[in-house]
Design an enzyme around this catalytic site. Sequence first.
Site, PDB file in Angstrom:
ATOM      1  N   ARG A 158       0.843  -1.197   0.000  1.00  0.00           N
ATOM      2  CA  ARG A 158       0.000   0.000   0.000  1.00  0.00           C
ATOM      3  C   ARG A 158       0.872   1.239   0.000  1.00  0.00           C
ATOM      4  NH1 ARG A 158      -2.078   0.697   6.279  1.00  0.00           N
ATOM      5  NH2 ARG A 158      -0.027   0.419   7.249  1.00  0.00           N
ATOM      6  N   ASP A 160       5.704  -7.950   1.757  1.00  0.00           N
ATOM      7  CA  ASP A 160       5.015  -7.236   2.831  1.00  0.00           C
ATOM      8  C   ASP A 160       4.544  -8.230   3.878  1.00  0.00           C
ATOM      9  OD1 ASP A 160       3.055  -5.436   4.274  1.00  0.00           O
ATOM     10  OD2 ASP A 160       3.519  -4.129   2.584  1.00  0.00           O
ATOM     11  N   ASP A 214       8.690 -10.296   6.719  1.00  0.00           N
ATOM     12  CA  ASP A 214       8.862  -9.498   7.931  1.00  0.00           C
ATOM     13  C   ASP A 214      10.274  -8.940   7.853  1.00  0.00           C
ATOM     14  OD1 ASP A 214       9.385  -8.439  10.422  1.00  0.00           O
ATOM     15  OD2 ASP A 214       8.769 -10.218  11.546  1.00  0.00           O
ATOM     16  N   VAL A 215      10.401  -7.653   7.575  1.00  0.00           N
ATOM     17  CA  VAL A 215      11.726  -7.083   7.318  1.00  0.00           C
ATOM     18  C   VAL A 215      12.651  -7.135   8.525  1.00  0.00           C
ATOM     19  CG1 VAL A 215      10.921  -5.576   5.464  1.00  0.00           C
ATOM     20  CG2 VAL A 215      10.996  -4.700   7.822  1.00  0.00           C
ATOM     21  N   ASN A 268      11.545   0.048   1.409  1.00  0.00           N
ATOM     22  CA  ASN A 268      10.540   1.072   1.681  1.00  0.00           C
ATOM     23  C   ASN A 268       9.805   0.859   3.001  1.00  0.00           C
ATOM     24  OD1 ASN A 268       8.233   3.064   0.968  1.00  0.00           O
ATOM     25  ND2 ASN A 268       7.193   1.083   1.145  1.00  0.00           N
ATOM     26  N   TYR A 296      11.350   8.803  15.020  1.00  0.00           N
ATOM     27  CA  TYR A 296      11.283   8.542  13.584  1.00  0.00           C
ATOM     28  C   TYR A 296      12.415   9.251  12.855  1.00  0.00           C
ATOM     29  CZ  TYR A 296       9.238   8.321   8.874  1.00  0.00           C
ATOM     30  OH  TYR A 296       9.012   8.108   7.530  1.00  0.00           O
ATOM     31  N   VAL A 322       3.602  13.031   2.338  1.00  0.00           N
ATOM     32  CA  VAL A 322       2.634  12.612   1.328  1.00  0.00           C
ATOM     33  C   VAL A 322       1.370  12.184   2.072  1.00  0.00           C
ATOM     34  CG1 VAL A 322       2.177  11.006  -0.562  1.00  0.00           C
ATOM     35  CG2 VAL A 322       4.520  11.812  -0.147  1.00  0.00           C
TER      36      VAL A 322
END
Length: 267
Positions: free
Chosen positions: A18, A39, A65-66, A92, A161, A196
């Site tokens: 997404r 993802d 799962d990154v 990403n 972040y 964004v």
Amino acid sequence: MGGYDLSGRAALVTGGARGLGAGMAEALAKAGAAVVIADIREDLGRATADALKQTGATAAFVPLDVTDDASWEQAVTATLAELGGLDIVVNNAGVEISGLVADLDPADVRRMLDVNVLGTALGIKHAFRAMRPGGAAGHGGAVVNIASVAATIAFPGIAGYSATKSAVDRLTRVAAMEAGKLGYGVRVNCVYPGLVPTEMGNQLATDVVRLGLFPSVEDAIGAVVGQTPAGRLGEVTDMADAVVFLASDAARFVTGAGLPVDGGMGM
């Protein structure tokens, strides 16, 4: 499409189910690449891959799962099986959890470190192992990491972040140096997206109001636009086109770079 033609190349996009990730996957496919959506959200990821297939693109979904090394190994193996190679990895996947420094929640910071920093580091690791000479793909390639304008500005409510996205910038530059020194044939760059209005971006605007930093969502968004010389929020296509550029031969002599796509907000 000249230097932006990615025909014959295979790409893996993390967090591709997404938002920005889906837009990046679509742009890569439009440039001719075969794309794997990787993802943790399986239903949504499969739907995004299916939508790409409906346009005539070669696309597939693999669960990832990154934050898990073994999951990365499985995802790369599955990508090679699905696409027959691996030339582009877009790191990403990311999370943003807003909070004031005075109220910092260690669990929230650890979550962002795990996904944003460790997840990106593992993505670079497995891209290198697959793409370098002797790897399962073995033809070099391009890694594009997604940092954030938050790495370059001081915006309230996003200290954790911002710190993790600053780390993505440093990972990018060290990885590019190692790849060059060791002859991997892999370029490594990052993009600094501006705000964004995706689900994550909209949530940020809501969160900074909840934290008492702005009186309304409209004021929060207005503050961002007011700091942006281009005078607007970013669009998914703005970020996606930058990724295609960095993945393409048009950027063949670009590595270790951070590309601001923020309308000038971070200058």
